[in-house]
Design a protein around this motif. Structure first.
Motif, PDB file in Angstrom:
ATOM      1  N   LYS A   1      -6.707 -24.791  46.527  1.00  0.00           N
ATOM      2  CA  LYS A   1      -7.563 -25.599  45.674  1.00  0.00           C
ATOM      3  C   LYS A   1      -8.426 -24.255  44.907  1.00  0.00           C
ATOM      4  O   LYS A   1      -9.087 -23.483  45.517  1.00  0.00           O
ATOM      5  N   ILE A   2      -8.381 -24.299  43.589  1.00  0.00           N
ATOM      6  CA  ILE A   2      -8.709 -23.036  43.065  1.00  0.00           C
ATOM      7  C   ILE A   2      -9.957 -23.684  41.846  1.00  0.00           C
ATOM      8  O   ILE A   2      -9.622 -24.564  41.303  1.00  0.00           O
ATOM      9  N   VAL A   3     -10.958 -23.202  42.130  1.00  0.00           N
ATOM     10  CA  VAL A   3     -12.142 -23.767  41.337  1.00  0.00           C
ATOM     11  C   VAL A   3     -12.616 -22.650  40.191  1.00  0.00           C
ATOM     12  O   VAL A   3     -12.815 -21.431  40.537  1.00  0.00           O
ATOM     13  N   LEU A   4     -12.735 -23.168  39.117  1.00  0.00           N
ATOM     14  CA  LEU A   4     -13.430 -22.154  38.169  1.00  0.00           C
ATOM     15  C   LEU A   4     -14.780 -22.759  37.829  1.00  0.00           C
ATOM     16  O   LEU A   4     -15.180 -23.969  37.510  1.00  0.00           O
ATOM     17  N   HIS A   5     -15.718 -21.791  38.394  1.00  0.00           N
ATOM     18  CA  HIS A   5     -17.110 -21.834  38.208  1.00  0.00           C
ATOM     19  C   HIS A   5     -17.652 -21.417  36.811  1.00  0.00           C
ATOM     20  O   HIS A   5     -17.394 -20.342  36.577  1.00  0.00           O
ATOM     21  N   MET A   6     -18.572 -22.155  36.294  1.00  0.00           N
ATOM     22  CA  MET A   6     -19.172 -21.551  35.287  1.00  0.00           C
ATOM     23  C   MET A   6     -20.620 -22.134  35.005  1.00  0.00           C
ATOM     24  O   MET A   6     -20.961 -23.274  35.750  1.00  0.00           O
ATOM     25  N   PRO A   7     -21.593 -21.370  34.523  1.00  0.00           N
ATOM     26  CA  PRO A   7     -23.080 -21.890  34.298  1.00  0.00           C
ATOM     27  C   PRO A   7     -23.095 -23.106  33.432  1.00  0.00           C
ATOM     28  O   PRO A   7     -22.321 -23.373  32.762  1.00  0.00           O
ATOM     29  N   CYS A   8     -23.936 -23.982  34.097  1.00  0.00           N
ATOM     30  CA  CYS A   8     -24.198 -25.526  33.534  1.00  0.00           C
ATOM     31  C   CYS A   8     -24.940 -25.056  32.278  1.00  0.00           C
ATOM     32  O   CYS A   8     -26.203 -24.807  32.208  1.00  0.00           O
ATOM     33  N   HIS A   9     -24.281 -25.374  30.985  1.00  0.00           N
ATOM     34  CA  HIS A   9     -24.846 -25.111  29.726  1.00  0.00           C
ATOM     35  C   HIS A   9     -26.014 -26.116  29.540  1.00  0.00           C
ATOM     36  O   HIS A   9     -27.127 -25.507  29.222  1.00  0.00           O
ATOM     37  N   LYS A  10     -25.890 -27.459  30.091  1.00  0.00           N
ATOM     38  CA  LYS A  10     -27.131 -28.136  29.586  1.00  0.00           C
ATOM     39  C   LYS A  10     -28.477 -27.967  30.443  1.00  0.00           C
ATOM     40  O   LYS A  10     -29.547 -27.866  30.178  1.00  0.00           O
ATOM     41  N   THR A  11     -28.115 -27.606  31.825  1.00  0.00           N
ATOM     42  CA  THR A  11     -29.082 -27.280  32.805  1.00  0.00           C
ATOM     43  C   THR A  11     -29.957 -26.016  32.363  1.00  0.00           C
ATOM     44  O   THR A  11     -31.088 -25.684  32.294  1.00  0.00           O
ATOM     45  N   LEU A  12     -29.072 -25.040  32.012  1.00  0.00           N
ATOM     46  CA  LEU A  12     -29.666 -23.738  31.869  1.00  0.00           C
ATOM     47  C   LEU A  12     -30.028 -23.446  30.185  1.00  0.00           C
ATOM     48  O   LEU A  12     -30.740 -22.452  29.983  1.00  0.00           O
ATOM     49  N   GLY A  13     -29.910 -24.436  29.533  1.00  0.00           N
ATOM     50  CA  GLY A  13     -30.273 -24.400  27.883  1.00  0.00           C
ATOM     51  C   GLY A  13     -29.362 -23.516  27.302  1.00  0.00           C
ATOM     52  O   GLY A  13     -29.791 -22.867  26.281  1.00  0.00           O
ATOM     53  N   LEU A  14     -27.849 -23.242  27.614  1.00  0.00           N
ATOM     54  CA  LEU A  14     -27.367 -22.231  26.950  1.00  0.00           C
ATOM     55  C   LEU A  14     -26.205 -22.857  25.927  1.00  0.00           C
ATOM     56  O   LEU A  14     -26.083 -24.279  26.066  1.00  0.00           O
ATOM     57  N   LEU A  15     -25.884 -22.237  24.803  1.00  0.00           N
ATOM     58  CA  LEU A  15     -24.957 -22.726  23.849  1.00  0.00           C
ATOM     59  C   LEU A  15     -23.507 -22.876  24.559  1.00  0.00           C
ATOM     60  O   LEU A  15     -23.058 -22.083  25.055  1.00  0.00           O
ATOM     61  N   PRO A  16     -23.010 -24.230  24.095  1.00  0.00           N
ATOM     62  CA  PRO A  16     -21.479 -24.112  24.503  1.00  0.00           C
ATOM     63  C   PRO A  16     -20.608 -23.367  23.861  1.00  0.00           C
ATOM     64  O   PRO A  16     -20.672 -22.839  22.658  1.00  0.00           O
TER      65      PRO A  16
END
Length: 131
Positions: free
Chosen positions: A44-59
């Motif tokens: 099980k390999i997980v690709l983690h990334m910051p949640c753009h919606k929660t953090l207000g980042l541009l996709p």
């Protein structure tokens, strides 16, 4: 002593994208399935990334492409959340940045910290130097 305190304090801050690049990290949760007598490995390999919606980042368009390939072709689990630097440093087997102009690049250091699979190389090199 003050430098070490600053490094420790940084572990509590959120991981965000950089200027002109998105960041993600890979966590390898491979283990052996104990229910099976043949000890068949399960991955099980997980690709983690910051949640753009929660953090207000541009996709990121590049990040969307990498996510699609990771999920559809490589079978990765995709997880978007709010992560601290400490979580990234503890969980990551690889850290990547994604950019339209630079493509996908592996990160080997964050500040003074060696990250991902390089941690093992750095530890073994330190042990070699001590002998």
């Amino acid at each position: 002593h003050q430098h070490r305190q600053q490094q420790t304090d940084l572990r509590k801050y959120h991981v965000l994208d950089g200027p002109n690049f998105a960041i993600a990290f890979i966590e390898d949760k491979s283990n052996h399935n104990d229910d099976d007598n043949e000890n068949t490995p399960t991955t099980k390999i997980v690709l983690h990334m910051p949640c753009h919606k929660t953090l207000g980042l541009l996709p990121s368009i590049t990040q969307k492409m990498v996510t699609r390939i990771a999920r559809e072709q490589l079978g990765f689990v995709i997880q978007q959340d709010v992560y601290t630097l400490g979580q990234l440093l503890d969980l990551a087997t690889e850290v990547i940045i994604m950019s339209t102009t630079r493509g996908v690049k592996t990160v080997t250091h964050i500040g003074d910290h060696v990250v991902g699979l390089n941690k093992d190389d750095n530890t073994s090199n330190k042990n070699k130097n001590k002998n």
